[in-house]
Design an enzyme around this catalytic site. Structure first.
Site, PDB file in Angstrom:
ATOM      1  N   ASN A  20      29.899  40.978  49.351  1.00  0.00           N
ATOM      2  CA  ASN A  20      28.504  41.123  49.777  1.00  0.00           C
ATOM      3  C   ASN A  20      27.976  39.864  50.434  1.00  0.00           C
ATOM      4  OD1 ASN A  20      26.894  43.669  49.026  1.00  0.00           O
ATOM      5  ND2 ASN A  20      28.356  43.410  47.366  1.00  0.00           N
TER       6      ASN A  20
ATOM      7  N   ARG B  91      33.305  42.004  44.587  1.00  0.00           N
ATOM      8  CA  ARG B  91      32.015  42.604  44.943  1.00  0.00           C
ATOM      9  C   ARG B  91      31.020  41.529  45.387  1.00  0.00           C
ATOM     10  NH1 ARG B  91      30.967  44.535  40.482  1.00  0.00           N
ATOM     11  NH2 ARG B  91      31.928  46.556  40.820  1.00  0.00           N
TER      12      ARG B  91
ATOM     13  N   SER C 283      37.254  43.296  40.555  1.00  0.00           N
ATOM     14  CA  SER C 283      36.113  43.957  41.193  1.00  0.00           C
ATOM     15  C   SER C 283      34.859  43.095  41.082  1.00  0.00           C
ATOM     16  CB  SER C 283      35.877  45.327  40.566  1.00  0.00           C
ATOM     17  OG  SER C 283      35.468  45.167  39.233  1.00  0.00           O
TER      18      SER C 283
END
Lengths: 156, 288
Positions: B233, B229, B225
């Site tokens: 992004n 992440r 994660s």
């Protein structure tokens, strides 16, 4: 977007950067920060200490001022009493002196009067004798009448 | 716009391809000429652009901070030193709030993560064509490369290798701290005896595989994660910059608007990566 050797290269680069940061960047900066914190703390402590001292000094000064004012008042009071006393004493003395002088003068006058009386007395008897001698023409026995004349003079 | 690419999809694909160097089965050691060749190189290939720019970012970060650290004194700070001290204090307080153990590594690690990721993300604000175009000129003029074959992505955090490289390093630290603080048996016990436990020996034996499965997923989700992440992004942000760059004149206001918004994202993502690293490491080093 393939997973490849880059992942290992990135991990190595990351590890090296972290190591460098841990070794050469973090300690000096945190040390400086800690030292500054300590310095500021010390400064603040010193300031509050000084403030306290100033307060104490102010109180001391006020106390001293109050004491000296009291002292001055006391001295003033003493001086006033003392001067009153001195004036009183001087007046007393002056009066005593005056009385003494008056008494002296009086006794002197008295002596003067006595002396004058004495003189008069002696001269009166001589005059009386001379007068009587003239009257009688004849010599009166000086010896026998002197006693009587002296008595007469003492009566004067 | 890259004039040599006739179609929009070609332009986009060109922008999303890393400069890959590796061993190709047919061409030997070479730069990949297209995405297929890059894929054919398999694991033993390296993204030269990612490595180059991430190392530049790291070196810039360390150079600036080292300079400030050398000049650091307890006197009145100024300029650069102020900024560095502010960042250091910010990271230090974040670490102290979350991580209660004593560790010389975690605070500098967090600082490095934050600043490095921030600088790498910052490259996203450089207009998407500037440096790739420059690289293309240099590539064709000095190395005689075909302009279609020069790929150059300057934002390392839009390369999943970079984000995974970091998150796997953090993962290794998580395991290291778990074992160091709780011992190997403690770590294994944590993986197998939670969340379900029973006083009955037989029931416990049955529950162990269930626990292990759950805990392993929890454990593995952390690096995955973290990496995805950040990657997601930044990749999405980059993609939007590329799409905006396709719009002709309209790109000017849109680029400005998106770049402004993106400033928030790049700082936020750097901060999130740092905070989660601290949280994971503090979880790893605390007894349950």
């Amino acid at each position: 977007m393939n997973l490849n050797l880059t992942i290992i290269g990135q991990s190595i680069a990351f590890a090296v950067f972290v190591w460098f940061c841990m070794k050469y960047v973090w300690p000096p900066v945190t040390k400086a920060l800690y030292e500054r914190q300590k310095k500021i703390e010390d400064g603040l402590n010193a300031a509050s200490h000084a403030e306290q001292k100033l307060e104490e000094a102010n109180q001391q000064a006020e106390q001293t001022l109050r004491e000296s004012r009291d002292e001055a008042a006391k001295i003033l009071e003493q001086a006033r009493t003392r001067s009153n006393q001195m004036i009183e004493e001087a007046r007393e003395q002056a009066r005593a002196e005056g009385e003494r002088m008056v008494a002296n003068a009086r006794s002197e006058i008295e002596q003067e009067i006595n002396r004058a009386k004495e003189d008069l007395r002696s001269q009166v008897s001589a005059l009386a004798i001379a007068g009587a001698e003239r009257v009688l023409e004849s010599s009166v026995d000086e010896q026998s009448h002197r006693e009587m004349l002296n008595k007469l003079a003492a009566e004067l | 716009m890259a004039g040599s690419n006739p179609t929009s999809s070609g332009y986009i694909q060109h922008h999303l391809q890393n400069l890959t160097f590796g061993y190709h089965p047919d061409n030997g050691l070479s730069f990949a000429h297209n995405a297929q060749q890059a894929a054919d190189m398999g694991f033993w290939a390296i993204h030269v652009d990612t490595m180059l720019w991430s190392i530049i970012c790291g070196v810039v970060f360390l150079f600036v901070f080292r300079k400030a650290a050398k000049a650091a004194s307890s006197g009145v700070p100024s300029g650069l030193q102020n900024m560095v001290e502010m960042l250091v204090e910010f990271v230090d307080s974040s670490v102290k709030e979350t991580f209660h153990g004593k560790s010389k590594l975690i605070a500098p690690l967090s600082l490095t993560i934050f600043c490095w990721i921030f600088l790498m993300n910052l490259l996203d604000l450089v207009p998407v064509d500037w440096i790739p175009e420059l690289a293309k000129r240099i590539g064709t003029d000095f190395f005689g490369a075909d302009p279609h074959h020069v790929f150059f992505r300057i934002v390392p955090t839009t390369d999943i290798n970079a984000t995974f490289g970091m998150s796997l390093s953090v993962f290794a630290l998580i395991i290291y701290y778990s074992i160091r603080m709780k011992g190997l048996s403690g770590f294994i016990g944590e993986l197998t005896l939670h969340p379900f436990s029973s006083s009955n020996k037989l029931a416990q034996l049955i529950l162990i595989p269930v626990n292990l499965l759950l805990e392993l997923v929890t454990l593995l989700a952390k690096p995955v994660s973290l990496a995805l992440r950040l990657f997601g992004n930044l990749y999405a942000g980059e993609l939007i910059f590329i799409l905006i760059a396709l719009l002709g004149l309209w790109q000017l206001p849109l680029h400005f608007a998106w770049a402004t918004f993106h400033i928030l994202i790049i700082v936020l993502q750097a901060f999130i990566f740092m905070m989660l690293t601290i949280v994971y490491l503090s979880q790893a080093s605390e007894e349950h």
